[in-house]
Design a protein around this motif. Structure first.
Motif, short mmCIF file in Angstrom:
data_model
loop_
_atom_site.label_atom_id
_atom_site.label_comp_id
_atom_site.label_asym_id
_atom_site.label_seq_id
_atom_site.Cartn_x
_atom_site.Cartn_y
_atom_site.Cartn_z
N HIS A 59 0.68 -1.08 -0.09
CA HIS A 59 -0.07 -0.02 -0.18
C HIS A 59 0.82 1.21 -0.01
O HIS A 59 0.53 2.37 -0.71
N GLN A 60 2.05 1.33 0.64
CA GLN A 60 3.19 2.33 0.73
C GLN A 60 3.61 2.42 -0.78
O GLN A 60 3.65 3.45 -1.35
N ARG B 18 1.82 4.26 -3.63
CA ARG B 18 1.51 5.42 -3.47
C ARG B 18 2.48 6.61 -4.50
O ARG B 18 2.41 7.53 -4.58
N HIS B 19 3.56 5.71 -4.85
CA HIS B 19 4.58 6.55 -5.89
C HIS B 19 3.91 6.41 -7.03
O HIS B 19 3.83 5.24 -7.73
N ARG B 20 3.49 7.55 -7.71
CA ARG B 20 2.37 7.47 -8.71
C ARG B 20 3.21 7.19 -10.43
O ARG B 20 2.50 6.95 -10.94
#
Length: 247
Positions: A85-86, A89-91
């Motif tokens: 999930h972390q 977050r890097h798009r």
């Protein structure tokens, strides 16, 4: 339901990575057309050390957009859903993750946090709960299949699965995105699991492409000071405030 270990493997790196980034940088400062230079780069007529030095010099100036032309693709296993999930977050990246909808978790692997693992009482309770979750998941799947939802049993039963559940994924990032990823996730303040994974990825990047990643890592290592406020600084480097006050 065994505990799973982290594994990071490099699947792919853009071919002729140094030559490509050198050409991209050169086009920014060169009046000619770099396609005419390309055969010389591939043949080795332009020394790799000179390419390395040129790229490093431009990067030091803060000009880094051309490194986006090169990408790394990693296969990763042995991370928790909490960790994945972390990562997502890097798009500016591409992700392909093992689906709990299509892959049954009848024998779910999981990740145990080190703080829990080192305390026997905590580990015992954690593992007991993992067994309870596994039992509940399998019971729900059987009930759903019996009720006629065989093709949908996984997607409904998965709602009881914990963040500790192990997952696998393929991740592709360009060099600029990776540098940003390492700036944040190699920091001592990053969550332990994603930091260990980022450190493994960085080690591979440094081995495969030192021209770009020799200075990769937590932001403080590049700046020489901690960009966090005093409240969040780990103490490894002085904060900017501490540096300015001591002058």
């Amino acid at each position: 339901m065994p505990e799973k270990d982290l594994r990071v493997e490099l699947l792919s790196l853009t071919p002729n990575a140094l030559e490509l980034i050198f050409a991209a940088f050169r086009q920014c400062y060169h009046a000619g057309f770099v396609a005419d230079m390309w055969p010389k780069l591939l043949s080795g007529e332009i020394d790799k050390d000179k390419q390395d030095q040129f790229v490093s010099k431009i990067l030091e100036s803060g000009h880094d957009s051309p490194i986006e032309h090169v990408s790394f693709t990693f296969a990763i296993e042995g991370i928790s859903r909490a960790c994945s999930h972390q990562i997502v977050r890097h798009r500016i990246a591409s992700y392909s993750q093992q689906s709990q909808r299509y892959v049954a978790e009848s024998d779910m692997d999981y990740i145990i946090p080190p703080a829990i693992k080192k305390i026997p009482e905590a580990r015992a309770r954690f593992e007991k709960f993992m067994d309870e979750v596994g039992s509940a998941y399998n019971d729900l799947r059987e009930i759903l299949v019996a009720a006629g939802r065989e093709s949908k049993a996984n997607e409904d039963a998965r709602f009881v699965l914990p963040q500790a559940a192990e997952t696998k994924m393929v991740v592709t990032m360009n060099c600029r995105s990776l540098m940003h990823f390492f700036n944040l996730r190699c920091c001592q303040r990053a969550q332990w699991e994603v930091r260990i994974m980022a450190d493994k990825m960085l080690k591979i990047c440094k081995e495969e492409f030192p021209a770009i990643f020799r200075h990769g890592g937590a932001r403080c290592e590049q700046l020489g000071y901690c960009p966090e406020s005093e409240r969040f600084a780990c103490g490894r480097y002085p904060t900017l405030k501490e540096l300015t006050e001591n002058k």
